[in-house]
Write a protein that holds these residues in place. Structure first.
Motif, short mmCIF file in Angstrom:
data_model
loop_
_atom_site.label_atom_id
_atom_site.label_comp_id
_atom_site.label_asym_id
_atom_site.label_seq_id
_atom_site.Cartn_x
_atom_site.Cartn_y
_atom_site.Cartn_z
N SER A 126 0.75 -1.28 -0.18
CA SER A 126 -0.01 -0.19 0.36
C SER A 126 0.81 1.54 -0.25
O SER A 126 2.21 1.26 0.20
N ASN A 127 0.58 2.70 -1.20
CA ASN A 127 0.95 3.70 -0.60
C ASN A 127 2.54 3.59 -0.50
O ASN A 127 3.35 3.78 -0.30
N THR A 128 3.05 2.67 -1.64
CA THR A 128 4.69 2.90 -2.11
C THR A 128 4.51 3.77 -3.50
O THR A 128 4.36 3.81 -4.37
N GLU A 129 6.22 4.37 -3.53
CA GLU A 129 6.88 5.19 -4.13
C GLU A 129 7.13 4.51 -4.97
O GLU A 129 7.72 3.22 -5.30
N TYR A 130 7.16 5.48 -6.23
CA TYR A 130 7.76 4.12 -7.50
C TYR A 130 9.34 3.17 -7.07
O TYR A 130 8.70 2.77 -7.39
N PRO A 131 10.44 4.44 -6.77
CA PRO A 131 11.12 3.87 -6.47
C PRO A 131 11.23 2.48 -5.64
O PRO A 131 12.21 1.07 -5.73
N ALA A 132 10.56 3.01 -4.56
CA ALA A 132 10.67 1.00 -3.18
C ALA A 132 9.65 0.52 -4.01
O ALA A 132 10.01 -0.52 -3.76
N SER A 133 8.47 0.33 -5.10
CA SER A 133 8.30 -0.71 -6.42
C SER A 133 8.98 -1.58 -6.64
O SER A 133 8.90 -2.86 -6.80
N ILE A 134 9.51 -0.64 -7.68
CA ILE A 134 10.97 -1.90 -8.32
C ILE A 134 11.83 -2.15 -7.63
O ILE A 134 12.21 -3.40 -7.56
#
Length: 426
Positions: A248-256
């Motif tokens: 949840s509520n994850t920013e772009y770099p963190a999702s990668i």
């Protein structure tokens, strides 16, 4: 007499030199390409100038991506100070045409350099038109795809002998697969960029089109049962997050990072991240074998959000383009299309069919595997409110993001989104 003859010869020579100089066309180019895309495009421009510099030279400038680029394109064309050619997202064509920013590309323009509709996927070519008139030449198709960790999928029994995922089609099957991957030790079955509207729009629009849903038609947003289909599409992702199968509520770099670290077994993102994973694997920094395929079919048939980087000719008010200049511009566009294999290295699918069908592209992996997207691409709605950095993307951030993160009821969120956008039409 000899003096006069020498003067005549010198004059003739000067006129010849002047003629040669005048025959060379300088094509002023604007793009918005940064990062790996920018590096690849600069290399293509350098190669073009090397091959064609005696006759045509590209003078290129890179501007800021998104709203700043489109604002500058519009204002500069209005006062006759735009470039000769520029990159443009196909999804923004309706706005560009409505503001008189773009010049129509005619059948004669296309014929002058041997380009034709048959060389492009039908949906891609149609997306380059507004009211039946051509305003752009597609350069690529970029879409979202499913990245996957082959080791984790194999351990979960979700990898076929061909190295491709299996058992992922269908809402229930995909969700069961995510649970199986989580039960097998992954923190998440799939990582998504759940904190921003642009990424959520791409997933949502794919799932909506797999149901034959229409986001905008006949001046209305999500009219009739399209609203129900939109809620259903939103609920799919909301369920992943609610059950801890996606973050949840994850920013772009963190999702990668969740994917590259092995904490997420799969990852949904754009084709533009292919170079990231390719480079990490080449450096031995990934730790697992990866692959990428087209988004699974969750509903009735395959369909995936897509856009295109394309080339357009600005309508520079009060500054008529000479026939020679226009021909040079078309030569640039055609050359770029015919050399788009180099652009495919950025993860993109070549829009130009002869390149996409070439043996060289078919050997390029994983691009060739997910290139079926060219035939199932769902381009953004034809509206001045839609496309990259648009009110539709803003609305996705304001309503879809809270809905998938459990902060808003999906039904209410989609109704509010519809009402917000409809108010901007009326």
């Amino acid at each position: 007499m000899k003096t006069l003859m020498k003067l005549a010869m010198v004059t003739t020579a000067l006129m010849t030199i002047s003629s040669v100089v005048q025959a060379k066309e300088t094509v002023v180019w604007w793009d918005f390409l940064g990062g790996g895309d920018g590096v690849r495009m600069k290399a293509l421009i350098d190669e073009f100038n090397k091959e064609n510099g005696d006759n045509i030279e590209i003078q290129a400038t890179t501007l800021e991506w998104g709203t700043p680029f489109y604002t500058k394109a519009q204002t500069s064309a209005a006062v006759g100070e735009g470039p000769d050619v520029m990159t443009y997202h196909i999804s923004r064509l309706p706005l560009g045409v409505s503001t008189n920013t773009l010049s129509e590309i005619t059948a004669d323009d296309l014929a002058s350099v041997g380009l034709k509709a048959e060389d492009y996927a039908p949906a891609n070519w149609q997306a380059a038109q507004v009211d039946g008139k051509q305003y752009a030449i597609p350069f690529d198709i970029h879409s979202i795809i499913l990245y996957y960790n082959k080791d984790k999928l194999k351990a979960a029994g979700l990898l076929g002998d061909d190295g491709l995922p299996k058992g992922l089609d269908g809402v229930d099957n995909f969700k069961a697969a995510l649970q199986k991957l989580k039960d097998g030790g992954s923190q998440y079955g799939v990582s998504i960029h759940s904190a921003a509207g642009d990424s959520q729009w791409r997933i949502f629009y794919s799932l909506l089109n797999q149901q034959d849903g229409k986001f905008f038609a006949d001046g209305k947003f999500l009219d009739g049962d399209n609203l129900d289909k939109a809620v259903k599409a939103t609920q799919v992702v909301a369920d992943w997050v609610k059950e801890g199968l996606a973050p949840s509520n994850t920013e772009y770099p963190a999702s990668i990072a969740l994917f590259t670290s092995g904490e997420a077994a799969m990852h949904i993102n754009g084709v533009w991240e292919v170079p990231t994973f390719t480079d990490l694997a080449a450096k031995g920094q990934l730790g697992f074998e990866w692959g990428a395929v087209a988004l699974p079919t969750f509903f009735d048939h395959p369909a995936t959000w897509a856009d295109s980087h394309s080339f357009v000719i600005p309508n520079n008010v009060g500054k008529d383009m000479t026939p020679e200049k226009r021909k040079a511009v078309m030569e640039v566009i055609a050359w770029m299309n015919k050399h788009s294999l180099a652009w495919a290295g950025a993860g993109h699918i070549p829009a130009y069919g002869p390149v996409r069908d070439s043996a060289e592209f078919k050997a390029l992996q994983p691009n060739a595997t997910y290139s079926v997207l060219a035939d199932t691409a769902a381009f953004d709605p034809v509206s001045t409110l839609a496309g990259v950095a648009s009110p539709v993307y803003d609305a996705a951030g304001n309503y879809m993001v809270p809905a998938i993160n459990g902060e808003m009821d999906p039904q209410q969120a989609i109704e509010d989104l519809r009402d917000d956008l409809q108010a901007q039409v009326e």
